[in-house]
Design a protein around this motif. Structure first.
Motif, PDB file in Angstrom:
ATOM      1  N   LEU A  34       0.832  -1.204   0.000  1.00  0.00           N
ATOM      2  CA  LEU A  34       0.000   0.000   0.000  1.00  0.00           C
ATOM      3  C   LEU A  34       0.871   1.259   0.000  1.00  0.00           C
ATOM      4  CD1 LEU A  34      -2.882  -0.937   2.475  1.00  0.00           C
ATOM      5  CD2 LEU A  34      -3.009  -0.748  -0.008  1.00  0.00           C
ATOM      6  N   ALA A  54       2.626   1.452  -3.497  1.00  0.00           N
ATOM      7  CA  ALA A  54       1.672   1.829  -4.543  1.00  0.00           C
ATOM      8  C   ALA A  54       1.316   3.305  -4.446  1.00  0.00           C
ATOM      9  CB  ALA A  54       0.426   0.961  -4.444  1.00  0.00           C
ATOM     10  N   GLU A  55       1.056   3.781  -3.234  1.00  0.00           N
ATOM     11  CA  GLU A  55       0.712   5.196  -3.053  1.00  0.00           C
ATOM     12  C   GLU A  55       1.868   6.087  -3.487  1.00  0.00           C
ATOM     13  OE1 GLU A  55      -1.320   8.044   0.348  1.00  0.00           O
ATOM     14  OE2 GLU A  55      -0.201   6.259   0.979  1.00  0.00           O
ATOM     15  N   SER A  56       3.103   5.702  -3.124  1.00  0.00           N
ATOM     16  CA  SER A  56       4.283   6.485  -3.511  1.00  0.00           C
ATOM     17  C   SER A  56       4.463   6.484  -5.021  1.00  0.00           C
ATOM     18  CB  SER A  56       5.526   5.920  -2.828  1.00  0.00           C
ATOM     19  OG  SER A  56       5.405   5.941  -1.418  1.00  0.00           O
ATOM     20  N   ILE A  73       2.163   6.012  -7.364  1.00  0.00           N
ATOM     21  CA  ILE A  73       1.093   6.797  -7.990  1.00  0.00           C
ATOM     22  C   ILE A  73       1.389   8.294  -7.873  1.00  0.00           C
ATOM     23  CG2 ILE A  73      -1.341   7.458  -7.699  1.00  0.00           C
ATOM     24  CD1 ILE A  73      -1.807   4.428  -6.980  1.00  0.00           C
ATOM     25  N   ARG A  74       1.921   8.689  -6.738  1.00  0.00           N
ATOM     26  CA  ARG A  74       2.269  10.098  -6.545  1.00  0.00           C
ATOM     27  C   ARG A  74       3.382  10.519  -7.520  1.00  0.00           C
ATOM     28  NH1 ARG A  74       2.769   9.774  -1.534  1.00  0.00           N
ATOM     29  NH2 ARG A  74       5.029   9.507  -1.400  1.00  0.00           N
ATOM     30  N   LYS A 116      -3.676   7.501 -11.569  1.00  0.00           N
ATOM     31  CA  LYS A 116      -4.379   6.563 -10.680  1.00  0.00           C
ATOM     32  C   LYS A 116      -4.882   5.332 -11.424  1.00  0.00           C
ATOM     33  CE  LYS A 116      -6.416   8.025  -6.983  1.00  0.00           C
ATOM     34  NZ  LYS A 116      -7.365   8.614  -5.995  1.00  0.00           N
ATOM     35  N   ILE A 163      -5.487  -2.728  -2.031  1.00  0.00           N
ATOM     36  CA  ILE A 163      -5.190  -1.555  -2.860  1.00  0.00           C
ATOM     37  C   ILE A 163      -6.491  -0.900  -3.327  1.00  0.00           C
ATOM     38  CG2 ILE A 163      -4.214  -0.797  -5.068  1.00  0.00           C
ATOM     39  CD1 ILE A 163      -2.093  -2.990  -4.758  1.00  0.00           C
ATOM     40  N   ALA A 177      -8.502   0.667  -0.339  1.00  0.00           N
ATOM     41  CA  ALA A 177      -7.873   1.871   0.211  1.00  0.00           C
ATOM     42  C   ALA A 177      -8.158   3.111  -0.632  1.00  0.00           C
ATOM     43  CB  ALA A 177      -6.367   1.657   0.334  1.00  0.00           C
ATOM     44  N   LEU A 229      -6.780   3.909  -3.449  1.00  0.00           N
ATOM     45  CA  LEU A 229      -5.554   4.451  -4.039  1.00  0.00           C
ATOM     46  C   LEU A 229      -5.661   4.606  -5.548  1.00  0.00           C
ATOM     47  CD1 LEU A 229      -2.801   2.439  -2.104  1.00  0.00           C
ATOM     48  CD2 LEU A 229      -3.679   4.726  -1.617  1.00  0.00           C
ATOM     49  N   VAL A 230      -6.508   3.790  -6.179  1.00  0.00           N
ATOM     50  CA  VAL A 230      -6.549   3.754  -7.629  1.00  0.00           C
ATOM     51  C   VAL A 230      -7.962   4.023  -8.133  1.00  0.00           C
ATOM     52  CG1 VAL A 230      -4.614   2.137  -7.751  1.00  0.00           C
ATOM     53  CG2 VAL A 230      -6.954   1.252  -7.709  1.00  0.00           C
TER      54      VAL A 230
END
Length: 615
Positions: free
Chosen positions: A278, A281-283, A285-286, A291, A309, A312, A314-315
């Motif tokens: 998580l 993946a967040e890092s 995507i940033r 997304k 994922i 959360a 995130l996508v």
């Protein structure tokens, strides 16, 4: 344009081919293990190469425009490996030095030969078959990669592993980091499993609700400072302080594993993996500013983590490559090469049936020799047999690429029967009793039985079984209430869809148990002959092979002594060796080579069936 991808080194060797075909992009892909019947095979993939060429009507590698090989750290042409196979992996079925000699002597003619980074191959396998024109591309396995996909291009953002390192879009001198994938794999071996059995660790972790929570090993402070998390000290601590399960228990290992210490070891490792993925993946995507997530690498087979994922937030969209492990590297190499060579066409994967059709019309002699009966049948009859408690293996059409059977090479059973999990584990698959089974479900009904308001055609995203249906379909409900569904549409696999629909008409339940058609220690079947051999040696009631229903003659039972393979596969591989290489030169190169203990590499290669024993 025709581009072939080849994974020639390490485990899970194989080949794939990508070719322009009018307005379409034709893809064929296969793992060597499916053909030589040696699970996770390390052998040079002659059978796979021939399989892909013949699927397109090609005769040799010189008819291909370009070949892209996986540049793996076990392949180093300047330092010929002389290590014994057992020093690479206990299941290694080749001599690494033999693979490297063969690789150096292959006849490519004037075909262009290039190499593709291992992590870039994973990334290409996910991005180029996704529905996205721009995406964050994430690879998590023994290494880690973050890529930005735009159009037909992949840009490296971060990459570490397999002797390559990039940080923030530029090459780096940073050494290889042992990240979350290696940590999880190491714990898997401490549980007594093979390094290929991470899914068993995930299944064991699901029993955590039965025991008090207790962490087993310490973690680095503030470990989420960067996507490259270094667990090398943690792995060393576990190596010194945590025993290996095999060393301290008796024969009933699955019973011993479902206990406080071992479940907590699995639970903590699963929790760490989920938290790490998580964060990564967040890092990613940033950094990539998209997304849409295209995801591959061995860790991407963790269906529970993939669901985390999504949950959360995130996508916006996610595509997880169904052949996420190294089995999918050859496909990634082919796709990477195709677009690097200027290919323009894109193909969105809709069902992962990338094998080729096999002729099933001439099986009468095999059926007779195996004391097997057969007749023409239908989906309706098979559905009724399954509803009556029979276990039916289904063989149809093109094989699936990757570790999941998606209906064409599957064992099917009734999910309403609570005893079916035990029967399949003990009498058919011959594996640990705590392991769950997955369902195939008609896509429009998926959110009825499961908390799954989105498609999941590749069994790589977990979903809770809705509480009101857990007693109705207990055989696909794991101890924590989860499952790993495969959603099925008519466009993906009409005949399999029709079978599930027929089962629904028969029972009112539009889902069915689907597990891969293979015995424990055996790759998923590929050919009709493989299917008949596996059927004869396992306690499966019926085999539905295309439109023929096969069953044992009266008084004939399954026979576990039937070998998983035959010598024909080795003979065919040696024939192909002669076709692609100058065999005389191979003997000249291998003859003076020896292992560190003085044993002949040539003799070892002959003893393993890689070369003819010519005196």
């Amino acid at each position: 344009m025709i581009v072939m991808g080849i994974k020639a080194f390490g485990h899970d060797t194989g080949a794939a081919i990508v070719a322009d075909n009018g307005s379409d992009l034709e893809i064929v892909a296969i793992a060597e293990a499916r053909l030589n019947r040696i699970k996770h095979s390390w052998r040079y993939p002659f059978l796979s190469i021939d399989y892909c060429l013949s699927a397109l009507g090609l005769k040799n590698l010189r008819e291909v425009d370009a070949i892209y090989f996986d540049l793996h750290d076990s392949q180093n042409r300047r330092n010929l490996s002389k290590s014994l196979p057992s020093e690479y992996d206990k299941d290694c079925d080749t001599v690494p030095a033999f693979n490297q000699v063969i690789h150096s002597l292959l006849d490519f003619g004037k075909t262009k030969v290039q190499y593709c980074s291992h992590l870039a191959a994973h990334a290409a396998s996910a991005y180029y078959l996704s529905p996205f024109s721009e995406a964050t591309v994430l690879v998590v396995d023994g290494g880690l990669g973050v890529f930005s996909g735009r159009g037909n291009c992949l840009e490296i953002i971060d990459m570490n592993g397999y002797n390559e390192s990039w940080v923030n879009g530029a090459p780096s001198e940073l050494a290889n980091v042992s990240g979350t994938g290696p940590l999880y794999n190491f714990v898997t071996t401490k549980l007594g499993f093979s390094c290929f059995d991470a899914g068993k660790t995930m299944a064991l972790a699901s029993f955590s609700h039965e025991f008090d929570k207790k962490d087993i090993y310490p973690l680095p402070d503030n470990r989420h400072q960067d996507v490259l998390i270094n667990y090398r000290p943690t792995i060393e601590w576990i190596r010194k302080n945590v025993p290996t399960f095999d060393e301290i228990v008796g024969a009933e290992q699955e019973d011993g594993l479902v206990s406080k210490f071992w479940v907590n070891l699995a639970r903590q490792s699963q929790q760490v993996l989920e938290e790490d993925v998580l964060f990564i993946a967040e890092s990613a995507i940033r950094k990539c500013k998209s997304k849409n997530l295209a995801y591959a690498g061995g860790v991407a087979l963790s269906c529970i983590t993939n669901r985390k994922i999504i949950d959360a937030g995130l996508v916006d969209n996610i595509f997880v490559q169904p052949a996420s492990s190294d089995e999918g590297i050859a496909l990634g190499c082919a796709l990477f090469g195709y677009y690097l060579e200027g290919g323009k066409k894109r193909k969105v994967l809709d069902g992962c049936y990338l094998g080729k059709n096999h002729d099933t019309r001439n099986l009468s002699e095999t059926l007779k020799n195996g004391n097997l009966n057969s007749k023409k049948s239908s989906n309706q009859e098979v559905a009724k047999l399954i509803s009556q408690g029979n276990i039916v293996a289904r063989y149809a059409g093109k094989s699936e690429y990757g570790p999941r059977a998606l209906g064409n090479r599957s064992i099917l059973a009734d999910p309403r029967r609570p005893e079916m999990t035990s029967i399949l584990n003990s009498s058919v698959k011959h594996r640990e009793g705590f392991r769950p089974f997955a369902p195939s479900v008609i896509e429009t009904e998926a959110n009825t039985y499961f908390e799954m308001p989105f498609p999941g055609p590749y069994m790589n995203i977990a979903a809770p079984v809705r509480p009101e249906f857990r007693k109705l379909i207990p055989a696909v409900t794991h101890v924590d209430g989860s499952c790993r569904p495969q959603t099925v549409t008519q466009s993906q696999n009409k005949d399999y869809y029709d079978l599930i629909d027929a089962f629904g008409e028969e029972t009112g339940v539009y889902c069915i148990i689907n597990t891969s058609f293979n015995d424990n220690g055996e790759p998923i079947v590929e050919t009709p002959e493989d299917a008949l051999r596996s059927f004869r040696r396992t306690n499966i009631d019926y085999l539905f092979i295309d439109d023929q229903l096969v069953w044992r003659a009266e008084g004939v039972s399954f026979d576990r002594s039937i070998p998983l393979s035959d010598s024909i596969k080795d003979e065919r591989s040696r024939d192909l060796l002669c076709q692609y290489c100058d065999v005389k030169l191979i003997y000249e190169v291998l003859t003076p080579l020896a292992f560190n203990n003085g044993d002949s590499i040539l003799l070892m290669s002959q003893e393993m069936g890689l070369l003819e024993n010519i005196k």
